[in-house]
Motif scaffolding. Sequence first.
Motif, PDB file in Angstrom:
ATOM      1  N   ASN A 193       0.833  -1.208   0.000  1.00 15.16           N
ATOM      2  CA  ASN A 193       0.000   0.000   0.000  1.00 15.16           C
ATOM      3  C   ASN A 193       0.867   1.259   0.000  1.00 15.16           C
ATOM      4  N   ALA A 194       1.890   1.253   0.886  1.00 19.18           N
ATOM      5  CA  ALA A 194       2.765   2.424   0.988  1.00 19.18           C
ATOM      6  C   ALA A 194       3.410   2.705  -0.381  1.00 19.18           C
ATOM      7  N   LEU A 195       3.809   1.629  -1.056  1.00 21.03           N
ATOM      8  CA  LEU A 195       4.423   1.814  -2.392  1.00 21.03           C
ATOM      9  C   LEU A 195       3.385   2.355  -3.383  1.00 21.03           C
ATOM     10  N   LYS A 196       2.131   1.857  -3.222  1.00 21.70           N
ATOM     11  CA  LYS A 196       1.062   2.281  -4.136  1.00 21.70           C
ATOM     12  C   LYS A 196       0.735   3.761  -3.965  1.00 21.70           C
ATOM     13  N   TYR A 197       0.676   4.188  -2.692  1.00 22.00           N
ATOM     14  CA  TYR A 197       0.167   5.534  -2.434  1.00 22.00           C
ATOM     15  C   TYR A 197       1.263   6.585  -2.186  1.00 22.00           C
TER      16      TYR A 197
ATOM     17  N   ARG B 283       0.320  10.309   0.085  1.00 20.81           N
ATOM     18  CA  ARG B 283      -0.776  11.284   0.086  1.00 20.81           C
ATOM     19  C   ARG B 283      -1.472  11.404   1.448  1.00 20.81           C
ATOM     20  N   GLY B 284      -1.186  10.468   2.371  1.00 19.10           N
ATOM     21  CA  GLY B 284      -1.794  10.544   3.700  1.00 19.10           C
ATOM     22  C   GLY B 284      -3.262  10.141   3.672  1.00 19.10           C
ATOM     23  N   ILE B 285      -3.885  10.108   4.845  1.00 19.06           N
ATOM     24  CA  ILE B 285      -5.295   9.685   4.942  1.00 19.06           C
ATOM     25  C   ILE B 285      -6.044  10.702   5.803  1.00 19.06           C
TER      26      ILE B 285
ATOM     27  N   TYR C  42     -14.272  -3.791   2.032  1.00 20.42           N
ATOM     28  CA  TYR C  42     -14.736  -3.109   0.807  1.00 20.42           C
ATOM     29  C   TYR C  42     -14.439  -1.612   0.808  1.00 20.42           C
ATOM     30  N   LYS C  43     -13.875  -1.073   1.921  1.00 15.69           N
ATOM     31  CA  LYS C  43     -13.734   0.383   1.965  1.00 15.69           C
ATOM     32  C   LYS C  43     -12.524   0.806   1.155  1.00 15.69           C
ATOM     33  N   ARG C  44     -12.799   1.566   0.099  1.00 15.96           N
ATOM     34  CA  ARG C  44     -11.707   2.116  -0.697  1.00 15.96           C
ATOM     35  C   ARG C  44     -11.946   3.613  -0.717  1.00 15.96           C
ATOM     36  N   VAL C  45     -10.978   4.326  -0.214  1.00 20.64           N
ATOM     37  CA  VAL C  45     -11.226   5.742  -0.029  1.00 20.64           C
ATOM     38  C   VAL C  45     -11.518   6.455  -1.336  1.00 20.64           C
ATOM     39  N   GLU C  46     -10.855   5.993  -2.406  1.00 19.59           N
ATOM     40  CA  GLU C  46     -11.143   6.680  -3.655  1.00 19.59           C
ATOM     41  C   GLU C  46     -12.025   5.877  -4.585  1.00 19.59           C
TER      42      GLU C  46
HETATM   43  P1  ADP Z   1      -6.743  -1.462  -1.398  1.00 23.71           P
HETATM   44  O1  ADP Z   1      -5.365  -0.922  -1.227  1.00 23.71           O
HETATM   45  O2  ADP Z   1      -6.797  -2.738  -2.147  1.00 23.71           O
HETATM   46  O3  ADP Z   1      -7.725  -0.438  -1.868  1.00 23.71           O
HETATM   47  P2  ADP Z   1      -6.715  -1.672   1.423  1.00 23.71           P
HETATM   48  O4  ADP Z   1      -7.695  -2.256   2.364  1.00 23.71           O
HETATM   49  O5  ADP Z   1      -5.316  -2.143   1.497  1.00 23.71           O
HETATM   50  O6  ADP Z   1      -7.301  -1.871   0.003  1.00 23.71           O
HETATM   51  O7  ADP Z   1      -6.740  -0.097   1.622  1.00 23.71           O
HETATM   52  C1  ADP Z   1      -7.954   0.581   1.757  1.00 23.71           C
HETATM   53  C2  ADP Z   1      -7.803   2.029   1.393  1.00 23.71           C
HETATM   54  O8  ADP Z   1      -6.957   2.668   2.350  1.00 23.71           O
HETATM   55  C3  ADP Z   1      -7.129   2.262   0.063  1.00 23.71           C
HETATM   56  O9  ADP Z   1      -8.082   2.284  -0.979  1.00 23.71           O
HETATM   57  C4  ADP Z   1      -6.491   3.619   0.244  1.00 23.71           C
HETATM   58  O10 ADP Z   1      -7.414   4.641  -0.074  1.00 23.71           O
HETATM   59  C5  ADP Z   1      -6.203   3.704   1.732  1.00 23.71           C
HETATM   60  N1  ADP Z   1      -4.764   3.466   2.027  1.00 23.71           N
HETATM   61  C6  ADP Z   1      -4.195   2.308   2.440  1.00 23.71           C
HETATM   62  N2  ADP Z   1      -2.855   2.473   2.657  1.00 23.71           N
HETATM   63  C7  ADP Z   1      -2.597   3.761   2.380  1.00 23.71           C
HETATM   64  C8  ADP Z   1      -1.393   4.572   2.402  1.00 23.71           C
HETATM   65  N3  ADP Z   1      -0.224   4.073   2.771  1.00 23.71           N
HETATM   66  N4  ADP Z   1      -1.521   5.877   2.063  1.00 23.71           N
HETATM   67  C9  ADP Z   1      -2.696   6.410   1.693  1.00 23.71           C
HETATM   68  N5  ADP Z   1      -3.864   5.706   1.639  1.00 23.71           N
HETATM   69  C10 ADP Z   1      -3.802   4.407   1.966  1.00 23.71           C
END
Ligand code: ADP
Length: 548
Positions: A451-455, A482-484, A496-500
């Motif tokens: 996730n950290a690498l993704k975001y 980008r933070g949360i 199922y929670k995906r912030v975006e």
């Molecule tokens: P996924 O990454 O498959 O969407 P996750 O349950 O791992 O599902 O994460 C849920 C949501 O949390 C992501 O959609 C993202 O919006 C947010 N998130 C997770 N890790 C990070 C991060 N390191 N920085 C920013 N947002 C994050």
Amino acid sequence: MDLWVKILIGISIPFFALVAVVVYRLLTLQKSLGKTKYLTLDPSVIHALVTRVSKEYAEDLDLKAALDLLIEVLIDNVSFTAASFLIPVTENSSDFNFKSHLVYEVPEAYVKGNIDVLKKYVEEHMEVSVENINREVEGGPINSSSNVQALSRVILPIEVGLLRGALCITSRKRDHFSEQLTEDLKELIHSVSECLELLWGVARRERRKFKAMVDSMRDGVFMVDEEYRFLIANPALKDMLGLYSSESVNVVRVSSFFSRHLSFEDLVSEVFVMGKTKKIEHLELEDKIYTLTVIPVKVKNVVSAVVCLLEDQTKDAELEEMRRDFSAMIIHELRSPLSVIRGTSDFLLKESANMDDSQEMTFMEQIKESSTKLLALVNNLLDSAKIESGKIELSKKMTDLAKLIKSEVEYYAYSARQKKINLKSDVEVGLAEVNVDSEKIQQVLNNLISNALKYTPDGGEIVVGALHTGDTVRLYVSDTGRGIADENKDQIFDKYKRVEGGSLTSDGEKSTGLGLAISKGIVEAHEGKIWVEDNEPKGSRFIVELPA
Ligand code: ADP
């Protein structure tokens, strides 16, 4: 709905039992009254009285109404000029209700005389002070030119629980009431009081139980009579209407709450007329979604009130929507690697004769990559199902977290380099081993690091660390991404929670919103905690706390 059936059955059983008690007591009374030449009560009178008493009982615990009924029966069976009573408005109150039923015309002084006599009697015999008297006169009428005087009088005490007052029957005739009649009347009042006390005692207990149950309900519950008087309104309803618990619910407030969607008054009157339950679903009011059910309450087949159930279904609707999105996304996620596998293998079968080894290898790589993705997705779904059903199994052993973190950092070093991200570890020196399921904790770290690498955008920094704090060990993954936002910090751990909401992430993969839910399930199975904080100066910091 089942609950309401239970409530109604729960109320009606003691209710009918009580009506049976009242009938029995009145029949016993009739026997004793039948012995006097002044009073006779035939069964139809008793039946009428019981029906009326039970109706009053159903609506309210009202002594005044019960005495009115009693006097009505007396008027038909005993000869007198006026029957009056003085009773407190509520238990231990110094405010009293006086009511006089006049059979003949009398002057004002006659009524006033009855008030004075009753007041004196109550103050002397009941040891209460009568300060204010609400006066009511029925029948008669009062005639100032009448010179009727009360020449005979019987005063009888009334004691029902803590309600203490008196009833007085007067006649314009001298020596009108025999001693026998006075005794019979005393006995009558006493027995009726006993009946009422019994009836009300049980009714109060039932009400208390019923109220406690209704008050503890999560749904808004209220009961309205035909005049739109609120007989019941529970705290959940007040909450939904945005009222303080001290404020009262009334038809204006409820109508204005529903006004955008329906006329509450019309709906209630329709249920009164049709006698059938009405359910209105998907009412969108003030950012919430409600279902309103209006159920008729019938007494002897006549609708005497309606019970309304207001259910807040916002969460269910949200969950349903999330489920729908999730299913659509999973289908898409499964279909795309499957199509790649199918398309590429078809192509290989047809064209392999014309391909050189390196071309073949490229296609094989594509198949491998897609099937790996597919397998990861299926594994995630299986893990999530296991966690949901509580079937997650741990195989714990003493684990060196420093070693685990080192191998994770090495595993992701290549992806980090490609994004020019500085991925490093920071483990406390001498960190003791902990008893965990190392594969599952590795899965948590995988989720957090990927996730950290993704975001985190190119050029950022990711730190994977571990340290002791008291009797716990903390693992953390911080990034400069980008933070949360605060309002999402708890929700991202929900399934199922995906912030975006399904938007493409930076490396071109669609997210499933399962990773953090699975991580949370694993950490909680270890009796640990997982949460996210802001990282300084920017990004997020995921923390996993495990018992040491
Ligand atoms: P996924 O990454 O498959 O969407 P996750 O349950 O791992 O599902 O994460 C849920 C949501 O949390 C992501 O959609 C993202 O919006 C947010 N998130 C997770 N890790 C990070 C991060 N390191 N920085 C920013 N947002 C994050």
